[in-house]
Motif scaffolding. Structure first.
Motif, PDB file in Angstrom:
ATOM      1  N   TYR A 174       0.826  -1.207   0.000  1.00 10.62           N
ATOM      2  CA  TYR A 174       0.000   0.000   0.000  1.00 10.62           C
ATOM      3  C   TYR A 174       0.861   1.258   0.000  1.00 10.62           C
ATOM      4  CZ  TYR A 174      -3.211  -3.604   1.557  1.00 10.62           C
ATOM      5  OH  TYR A 174      -3.921  -4.761   1.653  1.00 10.62           O
ATOM      6  N   PRO A 175       0.359   2.333  -0.584  1.00 11.21           N
ATOM      7  CA  PRO A 175       1.139   3.570  -0.627  1.00 11.21           C
ATOM      8  C   PRO A 175       1.155   4.294   0.712  1.00 11.21           C
ATOM      9  CG  PRO A 175      -1.026   3.943  -1.571  1.00 11.21           C
ATOM     10  CD  PRO A 175      -0.949   2.472  -1.280  1.00 11.21           C
ATOM     11  N   VAL A 176       2.165   5.110   0.888  1.00 10.18           N
ATOM     12  CA  VAL A 176       2.197   6.044   2.015  1.00 10.18           C
ATOM     13  C   VAL A 176       1.966   7.417   1.414  1.00 10.18           C
ATOM     14  CG1 VAL A 176       3.542   6.974   3.919  1.00 10.18           C
ATOM     15  CG2 VAL A 176       3.795   4.574   3.288  1.00 10.18           C
ATOM     16  N   ASP A 177       0.680   7.764   1.278  1.00  5.65           N
ATOM     17  CA  ASP A 177       0.337   9.028   0.641  1.00  5.65           C
ATOM     18  C   ASP A 177      -0.221  10.003   1.673  1.00  5.65           C
ATOM     19  OD1 ASP A 177      -2.211   8.040   1.170  1.00  5.65           O
ATOM     20  OD2 ASP A 177      -2.533   7.393  -0.894  1.00  5.65           O
ATOM     21  N   GLU A 178      -0.657  11.155   1.198  1.00 10.24           N
ATOM     22  CA  GLU A 178      -1.129  12.185   2.128  1.00 10.24           C
ATOM     23  C   GLU A 178      -2.378  11.735   2.878  1.00 10.24           C
ATOM     24  OE1 GLU A 178      -1.410  16.067   0.518  1.00 10.24           O
ATOM     25  OE2 GLU A 178       0.592  16.032  -0.389  1.00 10.24           O
ATOM     26  N   HIS A 179      -3.222  10.937   2.234  1.00 10.89           N
ATOM     27  CA  HIS A 179      -4.420  10.438   2.903  1.00 10.89           C
ATOM     28  C   HIS A 179      -4.033   9.570   4.110  1.00 10.89           C
ATOM     29  CE1 HIS A 179      -8.475   8.864   3.445  1.00 10.89           C
ATOM     30  NE2 HIS A 179      -7.958   7.642   3.421  1.00 10.89           N
ATOM     31  N   VAL A 180      -3.057   8.699   3.918  1.00 12.26           N
ATOM     32  CA  VAL A 180      -2.597   7.836   5.006  1.00 12.26           C
ATOM     33  C   VAL A 180      -1.944   8.666   6.109  1.00 12.26           C
ATOM     34  CG1 VAL A 180      -0.939   6.026   5.609  1.00 12.26           C
ATOM     35  CG2 VAL A 180      -2.322   5.826   3.539  1.00 12.26           C
ATOM     36  N   ILE A 181      -1.088   9.586   5.718  1.00 11.87           N
ATOM     37  CA  ILE A 181      -0.407  10.432   6.702  1.00 11.87           C
ATOM     38  C   ILE A 181      -1.423  11.217   7.524  1.00 11.87           C
ATOM     39  CG2 ILE A 181       1.077  12.468   6.934  1.00 11.87           C
ATOM     40  CD1 ILE A 181       2.678  11.347   4.523  1.00 11.87           C
ATOM     41  N   ASP A 182      -2.416  11.803   6.871  1.00 11.20           N
ATOM     42  CA  ASP A 182      -3.438  12.561   7.597  1.00 11.20           C
ATOM     43  C   ASP A 182      -4.218  11.655   8.537  1.00 11.20           C
ATOM     44  OD1 ASP A 182      -2.746  14.950   6.433  1.00 11.20           O
ATOM     45  OD2 ASP A 182      -4.235  14.820   4.839  1.00 11.20           O
ATOM     46  N   GLY A 183      -4.506  10.415   8.097  1.00 15.35           N
ATOM     47  CA  GLY A 183      -5.246   9.495   8.948  1.00 15.35           C
ATOM     48  C   GLY A 183      -4.487   9.136  10.211  1.00 15.35           C
ATOM     49  N   ILE A 184      -3.185   8.896  10.078  1.00 17.73           N
ATOM     50  CA  ILE A 184      -2.352   8.565  11.233  1.00 17.73           C
ATOM     51  C   ILE A 184      -2.308   9.738  12.213  1.00 17.73           C
ATOM     52  CG2 ILE A 184       0.000   8.041  11.980  1.00 17.73           C
ATOM     53  CD1 ILE A 184       0.332   6.571   9.281  1.00 17.73           C
ATOM     54  N   ILE A 185      -2.118  10.933  11.680  1.00 18.77           N
ATOM     55  CA  ILE A 185      -2.034  12.114  12.547  1.00 18.77           C
ATOM     56  C   ILE A 185      -3.386  12.390  13.196  1.00 18.77           C
ATOM     57  CG2 ILE A 185      -1.568  14.597  12.606  1.00 18.77           C
ATOM     58  CD1 ILE A 185       0.447  14.124  10.325  1.00 18.77           C
ATOM     59  N   ASP A 186      -4.477  12.188  12.463  1.00 21.24           N
ATOM     60  CA  ASP A 186      -5.813  12.380  13.043  1.00 21.24           C
ATOM     61  C   ASP A 186      -6.027  11.459  14.238  1.00 21.24           C
ATOM     62  OD1 ASP A 186      -6.480  14.352  11.255  1.00 21.24           O
ATOM     63  OD2 ASP A 186      -7.627  13.035   9.922  1.00 21.24           O
ATOM     64  N   MET A 187      -5.636  10.184  14.095  1.00 17.32           N
ATOM     65  CA  MET A 187      -5.784   9.249  15.214  1.00 17.32           C
ATOM     66  C   MET A 187      -4.951   9.685  16.410  1.00 17.32           C
ATOM     67  SD  MET A 187      -6.085   5.388  13.643  1.00 17.32           S
ATOM     68  CE  MET A 187      -4.595   5.472  12.650  1.00 17.32           C
ATOM     69  N   PHE A 188      -3.743  10.150  16.148  1.00 19.72           N
ATOM     70  CA  PHE A 188      -2.894  10.620  17.229  1.00 19.72           C
ATOM     71  C   PHE A 188      -3.514  11.830  17.929  1.00 19.72           C
ATOM     72  CE2 PHE A 188       0.397  13.768  18.397  1.00 19.72           C
ATOM     73  CZ  PHE A 188       0.972  13.094  19.466  1.00 19.72           C
ATOM     74  N   MET A 189      -3.991  12.795  17.158  1.00 22.69           N
ATOM     75  CA  MET A 189      -4.579  13.990  17.760  1.00 22.69           C
ATOM     76  C   MET A 189      -5.877  13.678  18.491  1.00 22.69           C
ATOM     77  SD  MET A 189      -2.349  16.342  17.204  1.00 22.69           S
ATOM     78  CE  MET A 189      -3.324  17.732  17.829  1.00 22.69           C
ATOM     79  N   ASP A 190      -6.667  12.731  17.964  1.00 23.12           N
ATOM     80  CA  ASP A 190      -7.891  12.328  18.663  1.00 23.12           C
ATOM     81  C   ASP A 190      -7.564  11.721  20.019  1.00 23.12           C
ATOM     82  OD1 ASP A 190      -9.461  13.184  16.590  1.00 23.12           O
ATOM     83  OD2 ASP A 190      -9.760  11.193  15.710  1.00 23.12           O
ATOM     84  N   ALA A 191      -6.448  10.987  20.092  1.00 27.07           N
ATOM     85  CA  ALA A 191      -6.078  10.323  21.341  1.00 27.07           C
ATOM     86  C   ALA A 191      -5.392  11.267  22.319  1.00 27.07           C
ATOM     87  CB  ALA A 191      -5.167   9.136  21.042  1.00 27.07           C
ATOM     88  N   TYR A 192      -4.582  12.198  21.820  1.00 28.24           N
ATOM     89  CA  TYR A 192      -3.727  12.989  22.710  1.00 28.24           C
ATOM     90  C   TYR A 192      -3.935  14.499  22.616  1.00 28.24           C
ATOM     91  CZ  TYR A 192      -1.178   8.616  23.249  1.00 28.24           C
ATOM     92  OH  TYR A 192      -0.831   7.302  23.519  1.00 28.24           O
TER      93      TYR A 192
END
Length: 202
Positions: A174-192
């Motif tokens: 799977y690619p590491v694109d902006e959609h994936v990067i934003d999703g990872i950061i969103d999960m982090f910000m939702d948690a912390y």
């Protein structure tokens, strides 16, 4: 007026730079398994002792060569907003991992490290631990500034943030694109992420 002759130190620095460039070029052509001190020396037009004076093994030489072109991509540009800084750094790292010379060489080194404990330890110390450390430093700074919740140990969060990208890039199609990067950061910000402070009445 003619330029003064180069000092021995400067000549040594130039030779080291040349050897690192040759190493990257050769590794791109032949891969990690095909890379040897003898091959680098032959391509650079020097004796093997010239390389062994600087590096004890081909692994040390290649990791230094990778460091020369990649270390700057591990740094965070602290703009004051942690989401933007995480996104910008992850995009730079993803581009570096996805293109020559870093991408193919790094994949080859990762594969070889699975059967070479010394190389695996060096790889972790020189790259992966640096990624985690700099990510942790950036999010702890955000915690101190009030962007992230206080009183939480963020070490595991830093490992997950960095590790998720490397896992996806190294072990999946799977690619590491902006959609994936934003999703990872969103999960982090939702948690912390810290709750926004209520506005003061005028």
């Amino acid at each position: 007026m003619a330029d003064p002759p180069a000092t021995p130190r400067r000549r040594g620095q130039e030779r080291t730079r040349e050897l690192l460039e040759v190493t990257l070029a050769l590794a791109t052509e032949v891969g990690y398994r095909g890379l040897t001190i003898e091959a680098v020396a032959r391509r650079a037009g020097v004796g093997k002792h010239t390389i062994y004076r600087r590096w004890s093994s081909i692994a040390d030489l290649l990791l230094d060569a990778l460091s020369r072109v990649w270390v700057s991509d591990l740094d965070y540009h602290a703009t004051g907003e942690v989401r933007a800084d995480l996104r910008e750094q992850f995009r730079r790292s993803s581009r570096a991992l996805s293109t020559p010379p870093i991408g193919p060489i790094y994949r080859a080194v990762i594969a070889e490290a699975q059967s070479d404990p010394a190389l695996r330890a060096a790889l972790h110390e020189r790259f992966l631990a640096v990624v985690e450390k700099r990510t942790l430093e950036r999010i702890v700074l955000a915690q101190h500034s009030g962007e992230l919740v206080d009183g939480v140990d963020l070490r595991v969060a830093a490992e997950v943030l960095a590790g998720t990208l490397y896992y996806r890039w190294l072990l999946t199609p799977y690619p590491v694109d902006e959609h994936v990067i934003d999703g990872i950061i969103d999960m982090f910000m939702d948690a912390y992420g810290a709750a926004p402070r209520p506005a003061l009445d005028a």
